[in-house]
Write a protein that holds these residues in place. Sequence first.
Motif, PDB file in Angstrom:
ATOM      1  N   ALA A  10       0.835  -1.203   0.000  1.00  0.00           N
ATOM      2  CA  ALA A  10       0.000   0.000   0.000  1.00  0.00           C
ATOM      3  C   ALA A  10       0.873   1.258   0.000  1.00  0.00           C
ATOM      4  O   ALA A  10       0.565   2.237  -0.694  1.00  0.00           O
ATOM      5  CB  ALA A  10      -0.928  -0.004   1.212  1.00  0.00           C
ATOM      6  N   ALA A  11       1.967   1.233   0.752  1.00  0.00           N
ATOM      7  CA  ALA A  11       2.875   2.385   0.801  1.00  0.00           C
ATOM      8  C   ALA A  11       3.501   2.649  -0.563  1.00  0.00           C
ATOM      9  O   ALA A  11       3.585   3.793  -1.010  1.00  0.00           O
ATOM     10  CB  ALA A  11       3.962   2.139   1.846  1.00  0.00           C
ATOM     11  N   ARG A  61       4.191  16.567   1.900  1.00  0.00           N
ATOM     12  CA  ARG A  61       4.791  16.083   3.149  1.00  0.00           C
ATOM     13  C   ARG A  61       3.841  15.107   3.855  1.00  0.00           C
ATOM     14  O   ARG A  61       4.268  14.070   4.354  1.00  0.00           O
ATOM     15  CB  ARG A  61       5.101  17.268   4.064  1.00  0.00           C
ATOM     16  N   ARG A  62       2.569  15.417   3.879  1.00  0.00           N
ATOM     17  CA  ARG A  62       1.599  14.536   4.536  1.00  0.00           C
ATOM     18  C   ARG A  62       1.499  13.197   3.807  1.00  0.00           C
ATOM     19  O   ARG A  62       1.453  12.137   4.429  1.00  0.00           O
ATOM     20  CB  ARG A  62       0.247  15.228   4.604  1.00  0.00           C
ATOM     21  N   LEU A  63       1.459  13.239   2.484  1.00  0.00           N
ATOM     22  CA  LEU A  63       1.396  12.007   1.702  1.00  0.00           C
ATOM     23  C   LEU A  63       2.639  11.151   1.954  1.00  0.00           C
ATOM     24  O   LEU A  63       2.537   9.943   2.170  1.00  0.00           O
ATOM     25  CB  LEU A  63       1.280  12.341   0.215  1.00  0.00           C
ATOM     26  N   LEU A  64       3.810  11.770   1.950  1.00  0.00           N
ATOM     27  CA  LEU A  64       5.053  11.043   2.205  1.00  0.00           C
ATOM     28  C   LEU A  64       5.085  10.469   3.625  1.00  0.00           C
ATOM     29  O   LEU A  64       5.540   9.345   3.842  1.00  0.00           O
ATOM     30  CB  LEU A  64       6.258  11.954   1.967  1.00  0.00           C
ATOM     31  N   ALA A  65       4.597  11.226   4.598  1.00  0.00           N
ATOM     32  CA  ALA A  65       4.578  10.742   5.981  1.00  0.00           C
ATOM     33  C   ALA A  65       3.657   9.531   6.122  1.00  0.00           C
ATOM     34  O   ALA A  65       3.989   8.564   6.823  1.00  0.00           O
ATOM     35  CB  ALA A  65       4.151  11.860   6.934  1.00  0.00           C
ATOM     36  N   LEU A  66       2.510   9.561   5.454  1.00  0.00           N
ATOM     37  CA  LEU A  66       1.605   8.408   5.511  1.00  0.00           C
ATOM     38  C   LEU A  66       2.225   7.196   4.828  1.00  0.00           C
ATOM     39  O   LEU A  66       2.148   6.076   5.341  1.00  0.00           O
ATOM     40  CB  LEU A  66       0.255   8.764   4.881  1.00  0.00           C
TER      41      LEU A  66
END
Length: 138
Positions: A10-11, A61-66
């Motif tokens: 998923a990542a 940044r949020r997408l990468l952190a998730l």
Amino acid sequence: MGPRPDPLEAAIELLIRGCGGRFAATGQPWVHVEDRGRAWIDFGELAEQLAADGPWSGGERRLLALAASLGADAGLLNENLPGLDRNNLALVLAAVSHAGGSQEHGPVAILFDDAGTPYRNPDRERPGPLYPWPSGRA
């Protein structure tokens, strides 16, 4: 037995599909290509890059952190999502949709016809949440 949960897959999909795939492209410090052409993602490196405050927008940044949390050996999402049953997973999806504000998103204001000419969208109604709260209790 159904398909096994796969936070790592998923990542990777999130990196491939989000932001035009540029975060899964070679040249990113967390994307490695072996001599035989096999590519892999070092999610530890991605987390380090995030901690170093890279040049990304807030949404990137949020997408990468998730993605980093899903792809990490020990991450909040990686450790918790695979153990949820279908009912509770539906609640989490609805909560994420709600937290992201999808219930407030309006329709696209400008559309384009087949010739590429812009026109105002006649449908002014909000589409509703991306993933609505399930009815009843889990």
